[in-house]
Design a protein around this motif. Sequence first.
Motif, PDB file in Angstrom:
ATOM      1  N   ARG A  52       5.004  35.127  21.900  1.00 49.88           N
ATOM      2  CA  ARG A  52       5.611  35.360  23.281  1.00 49.88           C
ATOM      3  C   ARG A  52       4.820  34.415  24.610  1.00 49.88           C
ATOM      4  N   ARG A  53       5.355  34.007  25.410  1.00 46.47           N
ATOM      5  CA  ARG A  53       4.580  33.552  26.550  1.00 46.47           C
ATOM      6  C   ARG A  53       4.164  34.747  27.352  1.00 46.47           C
ATOM      7  N   GLY A  54       3.140  34.807  28.291  1.00 45.46           N
ATOM      8  CA  GLY A  54       2.487  35.693  28.879  1.00 45.46           C
ATOM      9  C   GLY A  54       1.267  35.651  29.253  1.00 45.46           C
ATOM     10  N   VAL A  55       0.701  36.376  30.100  1.00 50.61           N
ATOM     11  CA  VAL A  55      -0.788  36.643  30.258  1.00 50.61           C
ATOM     12  C   VAL A  55      -1.221  38.017  29.571  1.00 50.61           C
ATOM     13  N   TYR A  56      -2.166  37.685  28.512  1.00 50.52           N
ATOM     14  CA  TYR A  56      -2.584  38.839  27.829  1.00 50.52           C
ATOM     15  C   TYR A  56      -4.044  39.412  27.755  1.00 50.52           C
TER      16      TYR A  56
ATOM     17  N   LEU B 282      -5.737  35.823  27.692  1.00 48.96           N
ATOM     18  CA  LEU B 282      -5.331  34.859  27.118  1.00 48.96           C
ATOM     19  C   LEU B 282      -3.909  34.344  27.852  1.00 48.96           C
ATOM     20  N   ILE B 283      -3.773  33.276  28.452  1.00 51.84           N
ATOM     21  CA  ILE B 283      -2.517  32.613  28.927  1.00 51.84           C
ATOM     22  C   ILE B 283      -1.913  32.049  27.803  1.00 51.84           C
ATOM     23  N   VAL B 284      -0.692  32.643  27.543  1.00 52.46           N
ATOM     24  CA  VAL B 284       0.414  31.828  26.696  1.00 52.46           C
ATOM     25  C   VAL B 284       1.370  31.241  27.398  1.00 52.46           C
ATOM     26  N   LEU B 285       1.558  29.982  27.208  1.00 52.52           N
ATOM     27  CA  LEU B 285       2.481  28.849  28.089  1.00 52.52           C
ATOM     28  C   LEU B 285       3.785  28.997  27.180  1.00 52.52           C
ATOM     29  N   PRO B 286       5.036  28.829  27.849  1.00 52.92           N
ATOM     30  CA  PRO B 286       6.105  28.811  27.300  1.00 52.92           C
ATOM     31  C   PRO B 286       6.376  27.649  26.559  1.00 52.92           C
ATOM     32  N   GLN B 287       7.113  27.696  25.490  1.00 51.39           N
ATOM     33  CA  GLN B 287       7.700  26.608  24.812  1.00 51.39           C
ATOM     34  C   GLN B 287       8.606  25.758  25.626  1.00 51.39           C
TER      35      GLN B 287
ATOM     36  N   HIS C 128      -1.487  19.548  38.578  1.00 48.62           N
ATOM     37  CA  HIS C 128      -1.321  19.166  37.511  1.00 48.62           C
ATOM     38  C   HIS C 128       0.020  19.938  36.671  1.00 48.62           C
ATOM     39  N   PHE C 129       0.675  19.654  35.852  1.00 43.47           N
ATOM     40  CA  PHE C 129       1.741  20.131  35.102  1.00 43.47           C
ATOM     41  C   PHE C 129       1.281  21.423  34.510  1.00 43.47           C
ATOM     42  N   ASP C 130       0.096  21.626  33.970  1.00 42.17           N
ATOM     43  CA  ASP C 130      -0.410  23.068  33.399  1.00 42.17           C
ATOM     44  C   ASP C 130      -0.461  23.962  34.185  1.00 42.17           C
ATOM     45  N   ASN C 131      -0.626  23.713  35.589  1.00 39.45           N
ATOM     46  CA  ASN C 131      -0.628  24.731  36.584  1.00 39.45           C
ATOM     47  C   ASN C 131       0.755  25.318  36.710  1.00 39.45           C
ATOM     48  N   VAL C 132       1.950  24.307  36.744  1.00 37.59           N
ATOM     49  CA  VAL C 132       3.185  24.832  36.599  1.00 37.59           C
ATOM     50  C   VAL C 132       3.448  25.796  35.531  1.00 37.59           C
ATOM     51  N   LEU C 133       2.914  25.536  34.367  1.00 39.02           N
ATOM     52  CA  LEU C 133       3.178  26.112  33.175  1.00 39.02           C
ATOM     53  C   LEU C 133       2.419  27.551  33.157  1.00 39.02           C
TER      54      LEU C 133
ATOM     55  N   ALA D 169       4.223  31.094  32.898  1.00 40.19           N
ATOM     56  CA  ALA D 169       3.767  32.075  31.925  1.00 40.19           C
ATOM     57  C   ALA D 169       3.607  33.496  32.310  1.00 40.19           C
ATOM     58  N   SER D 170       3.551  33.669  33.606  1.00 40.52           N
ATOM     59  CA  SER D 170       3.151  34.828  34.223  1.00 40.52           C
ATOM     60  C   SER D 170       4.473  35.693  34.975  1.00 40.52           C
ATOM     61  N   VAL D 171       5.575  34.787  34.884  1.00 35.33           N
ATOM     62  CA  VAL D 171       6.751  35.201  35.616  1.00 35.33           C
ATOM     63  C   VAL D 171       7.443  36.511  34.684  1.00 35.33           C
ATOM     64  N   ALA D 172       7.706  37.529  35.338  1.00 37.66           N
ATOM     65  CA  ALA D 172       8.244  38.698  34.543  1.00 37.66           C
ATOM     66  C   ALA D 172       9.637  39.116  35.133  1.00 37.66           C
ATOM     67  N   PRO D 173      10.557  39.618  34.384  1.00 33.54           N
ATOM     68  CA  PRO D 173      11.804  39.985  34.852  1.00 33.54           C
ATOM     69  C   PRO D 173      11.951  40.971  35.877  1.00 33.54           C
ATOM     70  N   CYS D 174      12.957  40.787  36.503  1.00 35.35           N
ATOM     71  CA  CYS D 174      13.026  41.630  37.978  1.00 35.35           C
ATOM     72  C   CYS D 174      14.137  42.514  37.728  1.00 35.35           C
ATOM     73  N   GLU D 175      14.117  43.728  38.039  1.00 32.31           N
ATOM     74  CA  GLU D 175      15.386  44.663  37.987  1.00 32.31           C
ATOM     75  C   GLU D 175      16.194  44.664  39.087  1.00 32.31           C
ATOM     76  N   LYS D 176      15.467  44.487  40.377  1.00 31.94           N
ATOM     77  CA  LYS D 176      16.185  44.734  41.439  1.00 31.94           C
ATOM     78  C   LYS D 176      16.711  43.245  42.147  1.00 31.94           C
ATOM     79  N   ASP D 177      17.734  42.925  42.767  1.00 29.92           N
ATOM     80  CA  ASP D 177      18.198  42.136  43.282  1.00 29.92           C
ATOM     81  C   ASP D 177      17.039  41.064  44.426  1.00 29.92           C
ATOM     82  N   PRO D 178      16.344  40.028  43.570  1.00 27.80           N
ATOM     83  CA  PRO D 178      15.312  39.515  44.466  1.00 27.80           C
ATOM     84  C   PRO D 178      15.789  38.461  45.424  1.00 27.80           C
ATOM     85  N   PHE D 179      17.005  38.239  45.538  1.00 24.66           N
ATOM     86  CA  PHE D 179      17.397  37.025  46.353  1.00 24.66           C
ATOM     87  C   PHE D 179      17.494  37.168  47.834  1.00 24.66           C
ATOM     88  N   GLY D 180      17.195  38.603  48.131  1.00 32.58           N
ATOM     89  CA  GLY D 180      16.892  38.991  49.728  1.00 32.58           C
ATOM     90  C   GLY D 180      15.573  38.457  49.956  1.00 32.58           C
TER      91      GLY D 180
END
Length: 430
Positions: free
Chosen positions: A162-166, A194-199, A332-337, A341-352
């Motif tokens: 799984r992607r993520g920062v471990y 360890l930074i795991v980039l998304p596939q 670089h594109f690696d910085n985007v990845l 990789a570090s984006v986490a799910p949000c339980e509250k409405d973030p569009f505010g």
Amino acid sequence: MTDNPQPSGKTKRQRRRKVDRPKYVPFTVRYAKYLWRYKLTPAGRFLFWSVLFTSAGLATVAIPVYQIFCTLFSAYLVVWLTNLLFRPRLQVKGDLPGRVTAGDLITAEIELTNQSWRPAYDLMLWFIGLQKSIQFESAFTAIPRLAPGQSATLPLELRPMRRGVYKLPYLRPHSTFPFNLMRSGSTQFPLKPLIVLPQFHTLQSIDVPVGLRYQPGGVALSSNVGESPEYIGNRDYVPGEPVRHLDFRSWARLARPVVREFQEEYYCRIALILDTWIPKRRMPREAFPELESAISLSASIADSLSATEHLIDIFAAGPELYIFRAGRQLAHFDNVLEILASVAPCEKDPFGKVTPAVADELTSITTAICVFLDWDNSREELARTIIEAGCQLKLIIVRENAVSKPLPDDLGEVIILTPSQIQNGGVESL
């Protein structure tokens, strides 16, 4: 009587500190976990259960099981004492590469040096509490013998799924001598995160409505490639302006300082908005497939756009709002990845938070690509804010089931994709 009585003898700060303290775990529980998760090997656990099972024969010496118990317990005791006697003292060198793509094998060489006066046998590597999403594939690779002062290397092979920062636990080199029943070793070697980039799968083409908008500050603030400012005439010199803009020929002709005037640049700027709002509290075993697919698709879009001269603004709506600018040699594109990789799910409405942040940039954004996980009032408000600002909108929804709210007809074409389509590489163009 007071309106808000306080408990006697304790302030709010003291009570808060008490709540924030980590939960106390008894020593017996911690030591039992240490024995089970590290000290005992799989064969040692089998021996432990055998000793425990045959201990029922202690009720009487007439039962032959008593003799089996004594034999197994004696073997257990001999292994324990020998394990302590040959406990290795090791110096460890090496480290893992900082980044890897999810599903790929990452390999490093770990150098072990025997600092004891006696040889070390059956040396291996181990982690206590390694994340379940990371497979340890070289756990049973061993060095049979390491003489005093001698050095040797062991491969460390991990496969993160799984992607993520471990933050990896300490690496523990150890010996399983004799009989591979117990581990012994006190060395704890830290490893960097360890930074795991998304596939992601490469897109063959992406249809993005483009145009040009005025960019305050010009292209010089974003890169050194692409268009050059257009010369539109001369004007009188204003104190403090750069000397390089002086037009000496016109100065000599007019007998007063004159500078060249250039027109600011107009170019294409694209906003990629990633939605991470999942109103759930419990993390499923396989993470959130819709979110992971949306992140993978966002990586594919960013990869396709990074090959162009577009300027890309990435807005990731999660527990924290990520705003990142790439393209035109800004990053670089690696910085985007790494951001994805570090984006986490949000339980509250973030569009505010997202909608005002995007609205502040809409005057210079040409096109907005929205990767949503559903459709509701908050997401529709953001989409209409983008359209009302005169920007082009490309709307993509990643969802397995039907959306929560019917899609309006005045937003143009909406692309709806399932997680399986994205993960299997079935999306070749957008």
